[in-house]
Design an enzyme around this catalytic site. Structure first.
Site, PDB file in Angstrom:
ATOM      1  N   TYR A 102       0.301   0.023  10.542  1.00 58.54           N
ATOM      2  CA  TYR A 102      -0.084  -0.382   9.180  1.00 58.54           C
ATOM      3  C   TYR A 102       1.075  -0.116   8.219  1.00 58.54           C
ATOM      4  O   TYR A 102       1.455  -0.993   7.428  1.00 58.54           O
ATOM      5  CB  TYR A 102      -1.333   0.387   8.732  1.00 58.54           C
TER       6      TYR A 102
ATOM      7  N   SER B  22       0.849  -1.189   0.000  1.00 62.32           N
ATOM      8  CA  SER B  22       0.000   0.000   0.000  1.00 62.32           C
ATOM      9  C   SER B  22       0.882   1.236   0.000  1.00 62.32           C
ATOM     10  O   SER B  22       2.023   1.192   0.482  1.00 62.32           O
ATOM     11  CB  SER B  22      -0.854   0.010   1.273  1.00 62.32           C
TER      12      SER B  22
HETATM   13  N1  LIG Z   1      -8.805  -0.915  -0.250  1.00 60.90           N
HETATM   14  C1  LIG Z   1      -7.825  -0.060  -0.369  1.00 60.90           C
HETATM   15  O1  LIG Z   1      -8.034   1.133  -0.571  1.00 60.90           O
HETATM   16  C2  LIG Z   1      -6.402  -0.547  -0.249  1.00 60.90           C
HETATM   17  C3  LIG Z   1      -5.367   0.396  -0.398  1.00 60.90           C
HETATM   18  C4  LIG Z   1      -4.060  -0.041  -0.273  1.00 60.90           C
HETATM   19  C5  LIG Z   1      -3.780  -1.357  -0.010  1.00 60.90           C
HETATM   20  N2  LIG Z   1      -4.791  -2.254   0.150  1.00 60.90           N
HETATM   21  C6  LIG Z   1      -4.452  -3.653   0.479  1.00 60.90           C
HETATM   22  O2  LIG Z   1      -5.235  -4.535  -0.298  1.00 60.90           O
HETATM   23  C7  LIG Z   1      -5.425  -5.761   0.403  1.00 60.90           C
HETATM   24  C8  LIG Z   1      -6.885  -6.198   0.317  1.00 60.90           C
HETATM   25  O3  LIG Z   1      -7.658  -5.210   0.932  1.00 60.90           O
HETATM   26  P1  LIG Z   1      -9.213  -4.955   0.639  1.00 60.90           P
HETATM   27  O4  LIG Z   1      -9.345  -3.504   0.411  1.00 60.90           O
HETATM   28  O5  LIG Z   1      -9.732  -5.897  -0.331  1.00 60.90           O
HETATM   29  O6  LIG Z   1      -9.794  -5.225   2.114  1.00 60.90           O
HETATM   30  P2  LIG Z   1     -10.914  -6.212   2.679  1.00 60.90           P
HETATM   31  O7  LIG Z   1     -12.131  -6.168   1.852  1.00 60.90           O
HETATM   32  O8  LIG Z   1     -11.016  -5.881   4.130  1.00 60.90           O
HETATM   33  O9  LIG Z   1     -10.226  -7.621   2.501  1.00 60.90           O
HETATM   34  C9  LIG Z   1      -9.181  -8.016   3.343  1.00 60.90           C
HETATM   35  C10 LIG Z   1      -9.242  -9.490   3.517  1.00 60.90           C
HETATM   36  O10 LIG Z   1      -8.233  -9.892   4.438  1.00 60.90           O
HETATM   37  C11 LIG Z   1      -8.799 -10.862   5.278  1.00 60.90           C
HETATM   38  N3  LIG Z   1      -8.103 -11.001   6.553  1.00 60.90           N
HETATM   39  C12 LIG Z   1      -7.942 -10.091   7.527  1.00 60.90           C
HETATM   40  N4  LIG Z   1      -7.304 -10.649   8.565  1.00 60.90           N
HETATM   41  C13 LIG Z   1      -7.082 -11.946   8.242  1.00 60.90           C
HETATM   42  C14 LIG Z   1      -6.501 -13.040   8.902  1.00 60.90           C
HETATM   43  N5  LIG Z   1      -6.024 -12.964  10.162  1.00 60.90           N
HETATM   44  N6  LIG Z   1      -6.432 -14.237   8.276  1.00 60.90           N
HETATM   45  C15 LIG Z   1      -6.926 -14.368   7.017  1.00 60.90           C
HETATM   46  N7  LIG Z   1      -7.502 -13.371   6.350  1.00 60.90           N
HETATM   47  C16 LIG Z   1      -7.586 -12.167   6.962  1.00 60.90           C
HETATM   48  C17 LIG Z   1     -10.219 -10.388   5.493  1.00 60.90           C
HETATM   49  O11 LIG Z   1     -10.975 -11.457   5.984  1.00 60.90           O
HETATM   50  P3  LIG Z   1     -12.378 -11.189   6.752  1.00 60.90           P
HETATM   51  O12 LIG Z   1     -13.354 -10.829   5.666  1.00 60.90           O
HETATM   52  O13 LIG Z   1     -12.646 -12.510   7.401  1.00 60.90           O
HETATM   53  O14 LIG Z   1     -12.133 -10.081   7.716  1.00 60.90           O
HETATM   54  C18 LIG Z   1     -10.575  -9.981   4.085  1.00 60.90           C
HETATM   55  O15 LIG Z   1     -10.984 -11.110   3.338  1.00 60.90           O
HETATM   56  C19 LIG Z   1      -4.906  -5.531   1.817  1.00 60.90           C
HETATM   57  O16 LIG Z   1      -3.646  -6.142   1.959  1.00 60.90           O
HETATM   58  C20 LIG Z   1      -4.774  -4.021   1.904  1.00 60.90           C
HETATM   59  O17 LIG Z   1      -3.746  -3.612   2.795  1.00 60.90           O
HETATM   60  C21 LIG Z   1      -6.104  -1.884   0.013  1.00 60.90           C
END
Ligand SMILES: NC(=O)c1ccc[n+]([C@@H]2O[C@H](COP(=O)([O-])OP(=O)(O)OC[C@H]3O[C@@H](n4cnc5c(N)ncnc54)[C@H](OP(=O)(O)O)[C@@H]3O)[C@@H](O)[C@H]2O)c1
Length: 311
Positions: A185, A159
């Site tokens: 983070y 990120s």
């Molecule tokens: N969205 C953004 O704007 C953004 C920006 C920069 C980087 N990112 C990165 O993109 C990635 C995906 O994010 P997203 O936006 O798609 O978020 P999201 O919808 O919250 O998805 C994150 C996933 O990680 C899972 N997770 C969290 N803790 C876990 C654990 N202990 N064991 C296994 N799975 C776990 C969550 O599972 P649960 O559903 O069970 O909680 C969820 O499926 C992340 O690494 C994030 O840092 C996102």
């Protein structure tokens, strides 16, 4: 200095567009956190291109629902679901133990952001434990399967948040310093980049490459710990309201590009955003990559610390 990798794709490109024309038949992929947010669209694009995709998730019900949805939209019958809790080393170990045969694409996508202070039973800070240590244990545990694939790719979803903090080796788990959710983070997301740097170095002889990326800003469950007011304040700080939100399909594009594009054959240890390799961060902006995140000495040190921590 090698030149930056550029592609025909942009911030607006979708995961489906970047994989168009790429045949993944016979390839096996794992997407962590594949039942939420950009993980769903990453898995869908890989499955749509013919890969067998395993959604590695802690919520099996959501995993099954997502698998059915991906099968319905792509026609793929090769969407599997397996339990994985990255904050639980026993769970990671049992995922690894149950994996059989080669693994061509590992997308380390799951994560949590800016949570209040939480610790694993070992006392590890939760964002570092989940975002980095869990994925480190997973990837190193699957190393033999990655090597067996020949030309495997590991995708480290980082990120722009990495710009908030290097890995603070003197106190990774916030035992001495005051806890700050965004610093934690940032540290974990820097660790995701450093992992790609060191894995590429260590695993070159196995034909494995690893790259990191910033997916963009996408409204998902990731913002569960952040109020709208805080998000607005952050966007104002970055000037001009910040970039527009991407759709999940656009947010998954850089992951899928890094996982599949022939333009990245043999390329590793780099950081991408908006479907292209990013240049160095310019102070005052939230684009590009911090020098500390690509630092080979820090990458090697993090690897050693991670091995010791998990021992
Ligand atoms: N969205 C953004 O704007 C953004 C920006 C920069 C980087 N990112 C990165 O993109 C990635 C995906 O994010 P997203 O936006 O798609 O978020 P999201 O919808 O919250 O998805 C994150 C996933 O990680 C899972 N997770 C969290 N803790 C876990 C654990 N202990 N064991 C296994 N799975 C776990 C969550 O599972 P649960 O559903 O069970 O909680 C969820 O499926 C992340 O690494 C994030 O840092 C996102």
């Amino acid at each position: 200095m090698t030149s930056l990798i550029t592609t025909p794709f942009t911030a607006e490109s979708t995961a489906e567009e970047v994989v168009d024309g790429i045949d993944l038949a016979g390839r096996r992929a794992v997407v962590t956190g594949g039942a939420s947010g950009i993980g769903i669209e990453t898995a869908r694009a890989l499955a749509g291109a013919g890969a067998e995709v395993t959604l590695a998730v802690r919520n099996l019900e959501a995993g099954e629902r997502t698998a059915e949805d991906i099968t319905a939209t792509t026609g793929s019958k090769q969407v599997l679901v397996a339990p994985l809790d990255l904050a639980d080393q026993a769970s990671v170990a049992s995922f690894v133990a149950s994996w059989d045969g080669p693994l061509h694409i590992l997308v380390n996508n799951a994560g949590l952001m800016a949570s209040p202070l939480m610790r694993t039973p070992e006392g590890w800070e939760m964002q570092f434990a989940t975002n980095h240590l869990g994925h480190f244990a997973l990837a190193t545990g699957l190393h033999r399967s990655l090597a067996a694939a020949g030309g495997a790719r590991v995708v480290s979803v980082s990120s722009s948040g990495h710009l908030r903090s290097p890995v603070v080796f003197s106190d990774i788990h916030f035992r001495e310093r005051a806890y700050e959710p965004w610093a934690a983070y940032g540290q974990s997301k820097t660790a995701n980049v450093l992992f790609a740097v060191e894995a590429t170095k260590r695993w070159a002889d196995d034909g494995i490459t690893a790259n990191a990326l910033m997916p963009g800003g996408i409204r998902t469950n990731l913002q569960r710990y952040v109020t709208d007011a805080e998000l607005d304040r952050m966007r104002a700080q970055t000037g001009g309201g910040g970039p527009a939100w991407k759709t999940p399909e656009q947010g998954a594009a850089t992951s899928v590009l890094v996982a599949t594009s022939p333009l990245l054959d043999g390329v590793g240890g780099r950081y991408f955003e908006d479907c292209n390799e990013a240049g160095p961060n310019q102070p005052g902006t939230r684009r590009g990559v911090a020098a500390y995140a690509l630092d080979p000495d820090a990458a090697e040190r993090l690897w050693q610390v991670s091995v010791q921590t998990l021992a």
